[in-house]
Design an enzyme around this catalytic site. Sequence first.
Site, short mmCIF file in Angstrom:
data_model
loop_
_atom_site.label_atom_id
_atom_site.label_comp_id
_atom_site.label_asym_id
_atom_site.label_seq_id
_atom_site.Cartn_x
_atom_site.Cartn_y
_atom_site.Cartn_z
N HIS A 148 18.54 62.49 46.01
CA HIS A 148 16.98 61.65 46.51
C HIS A 148 16.41 61.07 46.44
O HIS A 148 16.24 60.18 47.47
CB HIS A 148 16.45 63.32 45.69
CG HIS A 148 15.04 63.31 46.52
ND1 HIS A 148 13.64 62.72 46.32
CD2 HIS A 148 13.90 63.99 47.03
CE1 HIS A 148 12.42 62.68 46.98
NE2 HIS A 148 12.85 63.82 47.29
N GLU B 43 14.78 59.13 49.77
CA GLU B 43 13.76 58.37 49.69
C GLU B 43 13.93 57.64 48.16
O GLU B 43 12.99 57.24 48.04
CB GLU B 43 12.68 58.94 48.98
CG GLU B 43 11.79 60.40 50.14
CD GLU B 43 11.28 61.01 49.68
OE1 GLU B 43 10.44 61.12 48.73
OE2 GLU B 43 11.11 63.04 50.50
N HIS C 76 14.89 69.15 53.04
CA HIS C 76 15.74 67.56 52.72
C HIS C 76 17.09 68.05 53.70
O HIS C 76 17.78 67.01 55.01
CB HIS C 76 15.67 66.51 52.02
CG HIS C 76 14.37 66.21 51.20
ND1 HIS C 76 13.78 65.17 52.21
CD2 HIS C 76 14.15 65.79 49.97
CE1 HIS C 76 12.78 64.52 51.80
NE2 HIS C 76 12.71 65.25 50.75
CO CO Z 1 11.83 63.90 48.77
#
Ligand code: CO
Length: 303
Positions: A174, A205, A237
């Site tokens: 992430h 991200e 995701h």
């Molecule tokens: Co996210």
Amino acid sequence: MRQARYSAAFLLILFLAWGCARPHGDGAGKEGIILTAFGTSVPEARAAYGEIEREYREAFPGAELEWAFTSQKIRKKLAAEGLETSGVDGALDKLAKEGVSVVRVQSLHVMAGEEFAKLARAIVYYAHENPGRFKAVYLGRPLLESARDGQTVARALSESLAGNGAEAVILMGHGQKKGRAGLVMEGAGAALKNEDPRFFLASVEGEKGFPELLQELRKRKIKTAFLAPLMLVAGDHARNDLAGDEEDSWKSRLEKAGIKALGASMEGLGGKKEIRDLFIRHTREADENLALPPGSRRGDQEG
Ligand code: CO
């Protein structure tokens, strides 16, 4: 003189009270566990939480168990679907009502980024606002904390991801745009590469994203890849940004760049036994009592 005697009696009472308040080992009170994850709106991904819960019930028999999601957004979304979930405050309230006196909160986050920092702040604030409600509250650290953790995770992934014979196994973490997670991500990437040279780690991200990943794949003349999430569960995701068919998914962008995707794993980290064991180790290792004010906690008196 009379006053001195009163002070002596007062000190004695204080001393006795202190003796009683000290944790006499954790068997002294009813125990509770709070498993804390970011949360997911994908039902299949939520099912994977069940495996973690089962193992915790085995490891801590008799303990009350609650879940807490740290993402407000996810909690709101689930509430709109009629699914009420707790934040950490709500879970602590529930355990207090059950008569629990020793709480172990376990962060199921992958690394100590902003979600974990928020969780720690929430617990300390709760303890401050509700003094004496719990004898002890411990917070277990997230998955990737030490070099040893990195190795354990890398080995578990190497053993479970055959990768359909692809030259590269691409892991999507992430990450976050700023803060400490970027450095942990670098360390995790190195541990993965060290264990299995096919591994490439980038974040959806975070600082090191898809463009940097593609550059590295090109440099090594990679033509085939297998995809997997470096996340607790395979939620939005993993299903969309990693392996989805939309043109902005990593899968589509790889194929556009001439790198063939030979498949994707939709098993999150929580699906692997070694990783569940690692979380349980972190739960057992947590020994700083956050219910006590700073200055009186373990280690505060040591040099
Ligand atoms: Co996210």
